[in-house]
Design a protein around this motif. Structure first.
Motif, PDB file in Angstrom:
ATOM      1  N   GLY A 119      -5.277   7.984  47.002  1.00 10.36           N
ATOM      2  CA  GLY A 119      -4.671   7.742  48.302  1.00 10.36           C
ATOM      3  C   GLY A 119      -3.787   6.513  48.288  1.00 10.36           C
ATOM      4  N   GLY A 120      -2.707   6.572  49.053  1.00 13.73           N
ATOM      5  CA  GLY A 120      -1.771   5.461  49.101  1.00 13.73           C
ATOM      6  C   GLY A 120      -0.690   5.531  48.046  1.00 13.73           C
ATOM      7  N   SER A 121      -0.729   6.563  47.188  1.00 13.55           N
ATOM      8  CA  SER A 121       0.302   6.716  46.158  1.00 13.55           C
ATOM      9  C   SER A 121       1.594   7.232  46.771  1.00 13.55           C
ATOM     10  N   CYS A 122       2.664   7.175  45.999  1.00 13.97           N
ATOM     11  CA  CYS A 122       3.976   7.625  46.478  1.00 13.97           C
ATOM     12  C   CYS A 122       4.067   9.145  46.567  1.00 13.97           C
ATOM     13  N   ALA A 123       3.072   9.858  46.052  1.00 18.49           N
ATOM     14  CA  ALA A 123       3.048  11.322  46.089  1.00 18.49           C
ATOM     15  C   ALA A 123       1.599  11.778  46.099  1.00 18.49           C
ATOM     16  N   GLU A 124       1.389  13.025  46.528  1.00 12.91           N
ATOM     17  CA  GLU A 124       0.025  13.561  46.533  1.00 12.91           C
ATOM     18  C   GLU A 124      -0.446  13.953  45.126  1.00 12.91           C
ATOM     19  N   TYR A 125       0.521  14.346  44.277  1.00 10.87           N
ATOM     20  CA  TYR A 125       0.179  14.819  42.938  1.00 10.87           C
ATOM     21  C   TYR A 125       1.189  14.272  41.933  1.00 10.87           C
ATOM     22  N   ALA A 126       0.723  14.102  40.696  1.00  9.02           N
ATOM     23  CA  ALA A 126       1.621  13.919  39.557  1.00  9.02           C
ATOM     24  C   ALA A 126       1.617  15.231  38.778  1.00  9.02           C
ATOM     25  N   VAL A 127       2.738  15.559  38.176  1.00  6.28           N
ATOM     26  CA  VAL A 127       2.839  16.850  37.491  1.00  6.28           C
ATOM     27  C   VAL A 127       3.543  16.688  36.158  1.00  6.28           C
ATOM     28  N   ARG A 128       3.059  17.439  35.173  1.00  8.15           N
ATOM     29  CA  ARG A 128       3.731  17.566  33.879  1.00  8.15           C
ATOM     30  C   ARG A 128       3.786  19.044  33.539  1.00  8.15           C
ATOM     31  N   TRP A 129       4.834  19.436  32.802  1.00 14.67           N
ATOM     32  CA  TRP A 129       5.038  20.831  32.434  1.00 14.67           C
ATOM     33  C   TRP A 129       5.082  20.964  30.908  1.00 14.67           C
ATOM     34  N   VAL A 150      -5.377  24.587  49.171  1.00 13.44           N
ATOM     35  CA  VAL A 150      -5.771  23.326  49.788  1.00 13.44           C
ATOM     36  C   VAL A 150      -6.131  23.561  51.253  1.00 13.44           C
ATOM     37  N   ALA A 151      -7.274  23.061  51.662  1.00 10.96           N
ATOM     38  CA  ALA A 151      -7.664  23.169  53.067  1.00 10.96           C
ATOM     39  C   ALA A 151      -6.740  22.293  53.917  1.00 10.96           C
ATOM     40  N   ARG A 152      -6.192  22.871  54.964  1.00  8.90           N
ATOM     41  CA  ARG A 152      -5.276  22.162  55.873  1.00  8.90           C
ATOM     42  C   ARG A 152      -4.174  21.434  55.090  1.00  8.90           C
ATOM     43  N   PRO A 153      -3.349  22.180  54.376  1.00  7.06           N
ATOM     44  CA  PRO A 153      -2.294  21.532  53.577  1.00  7.06           C
ATOM     45  C   PRO A 153      -1.286  20.834  54.472  1.00  7.06           C
ATOM     46  N   PRO A 154      -0.667  19.775  53.974  1.00  9.32           N
ATOM     47  CA  PRO A 154       0.378  19.091  54.755  1.00  9.32           C
ATOM     48  C   PRO A 154       1.632  19.956  54.806  1.00  9.32           C
ATOM     49  N   PRO A 155       2.562  19.643  55.700  1.00  6.60           N
ATOM     50  CA  PRO A 155       3.809  20.419  55.748  1.00  6.60           C
ATOM     51  C   PRO A 155       4.585  20.343  54.434  1.00  6.60           C
ATOM     52  N   THR A 156       4.473  19.212  53.740  1.00 10.26           N
ATOM     53  CA  THR A 156       5.218  18.993  52.505  1.00 10.26           C
ATOM     54  C   THR A 156       4.303  18.378  51.454  1.00 10.26           C
ATOM     55  N   PHE A 157       4.372  18.910  50.243  1.00 15.58           N
ATOM     56  CA  PHE A 157       3.715  18.285  49.102  1.00 15.58           C
ATOM     57  C   PHE A 157       4.754  17.464  48.338  1.00 15.58           C
ATOM     58  N   ARG A 158       4.366  16.265  47.940  1.00 15.75           N
ATOM     59  CA  ARG A 158       5.230  15.426  47.111  1.00 15.75           C
ATOM     60  C   ARG A 158       4.635  15.335  45.712  1.00 15.75           C
ATOM     61  N   TYR A 159       5.506  15.484  44.708  1.00 18.40           N
ATOM     62  CA  TYR A 159       5.078  15.458  43.318  1.00 18.40           C
ATOM     63  C   TYR A 159       5.804  14.334  42.580  1.00 18.40           C
ATOM     64  N   LEU A 160       5.033  13.524  41.880  1.00 22.26           N
ATOM     65  CA  LEU A 160       5.617  12.509  41.020  1.00 22.26           C
ATOM     66  C   LEU A 160       5.833  13.116  39.644  1.00 22.26           C
ATOM     67  N   SER A 216       9.756  17.343  46.054  1.00 20.57           N
ATOM     68  CA  SER A 216       8.906  17.822  47.140  1.00 20.57           C
ATOM     69  C   SER A 216       8.978  19.331  47.273  1.00 20.57           C
ATOM     70  N   ALA A 217       7.974  19.872  47.988  1.00 20.26           N
ATOM     71  CA  ALA A 217       7.911  21.311  48.236  1.00 20.26           C
ATOM     72  C   ALA A 217       7.385  21.541  49.649  1.00 20.26           C
ATOM     73  N   SER A 218       7.981  22.515  50.333  1.00 16.27           N
ATOM     74  CA  SER A 218       7.575  22.854  51.693  1.00 16.27           C
ATOM     75  C   SER A 218       7.704  24.354  51.872  1.00 16.27           C
ATOM     76  N   GLN A 219       7.239  24.844  53.005  1.00 17.21           N
ATOM     77  CA  GLN A 219       7.462  26.239  53.376  1.00 17.21           C
ATOM     78  C   GLN A 219       8.591  26.275  54.408  1.00 17.21           C
ATOM     79  N   HIS A 220       9.544  27.173  54.202  1.00 17.63           N
ATOM     80  CA  HIS A 220      10.749  27.196  55.027  1.00 17.63           C
ATOM     81  C   HIS A 220      11.046  28.618  55.494  1.00 17.63           C
ATOM     82  N   GLN A 221      11.664  28.702  56.655  1.00 18.15           N
ATOM     83  CA  GLN A 221      12.215  29.965  57.098  1.00 18.15           C
ATOM     84  C   GLN A 221      13.340  30.362  56.163  1.00 18.15           C
ATOM     85  N   ASN A 222      13.359  31.600  55.723  1.00 22.59           N
ATOM     86  CA  ASN A 222      14.418  32.079  54.845  1.00 22.59           C
ATOM     87  C   ASN A 222      15.756  32.027  55.588  1.00 22.59           C
ATOM     88  N   PRO A 223      16.722  31.208  55.145  1.00 23.05           N
ATOM     89  CA  PRO A 223      17.994  31.122  55.870  1.00 23.05           C
ATOM     90  C   PRO A 223      18.843  32.377  55.747  1.00 23.05           C
TER      91      PRO A 223
END
Length: 325
Positions: free
Chosen positions: A74-84, A109-119, A127-134
């Motif tokens: 908690g308190g980090s600049c992102a919710e997750y760090a990721v490597r591929w 994830v239970a009650r996910p936030p509107p946006t996930f941030r990945y370091l 970042s990643a979010s759910q969006h209406q298809n434009p």
């Protein structure tokens, strides 16, 4: 040896496109006493398992990419760090695996936030979010990557143009003449962007990526589509010694393709010619690999980023052995 289970998804699917498979592994949270990771700090490699273990897992899974997702304190600049990691090496950025892991997290994830941030290790926070298809009904998972713009043009008739012409004519069934000659070639560092005419049957061009490995480049090929169902056709090659193949469906390539299609005056004129009803900064893309992928990509000009959207479908699970070391 301890078994580890990965969840497998197909990303950028549609009724006519199988999409690109990726595995998602959510790692255990680091020690609760670990300090928060602040923006600007070095990437916390030490919180991940050893590189050799991550590579071993990626090799055993043997999919185009495996995403390793690490919850941050908690308190980090992102919710997750990721490597591929793919079967042979670590990837600096991967669109389809990021889309897959985002779809996984929004569902798990239970009650996910509107946006996930990945370091990320090489590209800061994405970042990643759910969006209406434009461009249609319903919602799509969308990831935001930094735009890749202003690649310098390769002058026609230059030595570099001649070298590329020779390589591509050897590697493909298409000659660089008439509809088969690129309308523009742009190159910077490890990125090569090539636009072909809408008249070219881009899907029918046979390409041997290993014959292009001397380029040591990510090769982004596209054309304005002459079909009404999508505005862009693309193909993406990884052309490196020991790792030369065609990507099934990739998001990261379109952070260069879509800003060019919308921002380059000549390419924009072709878009308006073939799609006079098109409005806005979102384009539908059919990636014309063997399995195919469908993407909706929106250029966020003010943010200097692109939003890459698509469907994610679950496939199943794969269990591999992971070394304790």
């Amino acid at each position: 040896m301890a078994p580890i289970t990965a969840t497998v998804y197909n990303a950028f699917t549609s009724p006519s496109a199988q999409g690109n498979p990726a595995a998602v592994i959510v790692l255990d949270s680091p020690d609760h006493q670990s300090a928060a990771v602040q923006d600007g700090q070095d990437f916390p490699c030490a919180l991940f398992p050893p590189d050799a273990q991550l590579q071993s897992i990626g090799t055993q899974i043997n999919l185009p990419m495996t995403a390793f997702v690490l919850p941050l304190p908690g308190g980090s600049c992102a919710e997750y760090a990721v490597r591929w990691f793919n079967a042979t090496n670590e990837g600096p950025l991967c669109g389809h695996a990021t889309l897959a892991m985002s779809g996984h997290l929004f569902n798990m994830v239970a009650r996910p936030p509107p946006t996930f941030r990945y370091l990320t290790r090489f590209h800061g926070v994405i970042s990643a979010s759910q969006h209406q298809n434009p461009l249609g009904d319903g919602k799509l998972v969308g990831i935001e990557f930094p735009e890749l713009t202003n690649l310098p043009p390769v002058p026609r008739g230059s030595e570099t143009w001649a070298q590329l012409k020779s390589l591509f004519e050897e590697a493909t069934s298409s000659r660089w003449q008439g509809p088969g000659e690129p309308l523009g070639v742009y190159k910077q560092d490890q990125f090569l962007l090539i636009e072909f005419s809408p008249e070219l049957d881009l899907a029918g061009v046979q390409i041997e990526p290993q014959n292009l490995s001397s380029l040591k480049s990510y090769v982004y090929i596209f054309q304005i589509s002459a079909q009404s169902s999508e505005q862009i056709h693309s193909r993406v090659l990884h052309s490196f010694p020991g790792h030369a193949d065609e990507d099934i469906a990739t998001g990261s390539a379109h952070r260069a393709i879509i800003p060019h299609a919308l921002g380059n005056p000549e390419t924009r004129a072709r878009l308006e010619k073939y799609h006079p009803q098109h409005e806005g900064d979102a384009l539908r893309v059919a990636q014309q690999s063997r399995k195919g992928g469908e993407l909706v990509v929106q250029w966020l000009r003010e943010d200097k980023s692109v939003r890459i959207m698509g469907r994610v479908d679950p496939v199943g699970a794969k269990t591999v052995e992971a070394s304790e070391n």
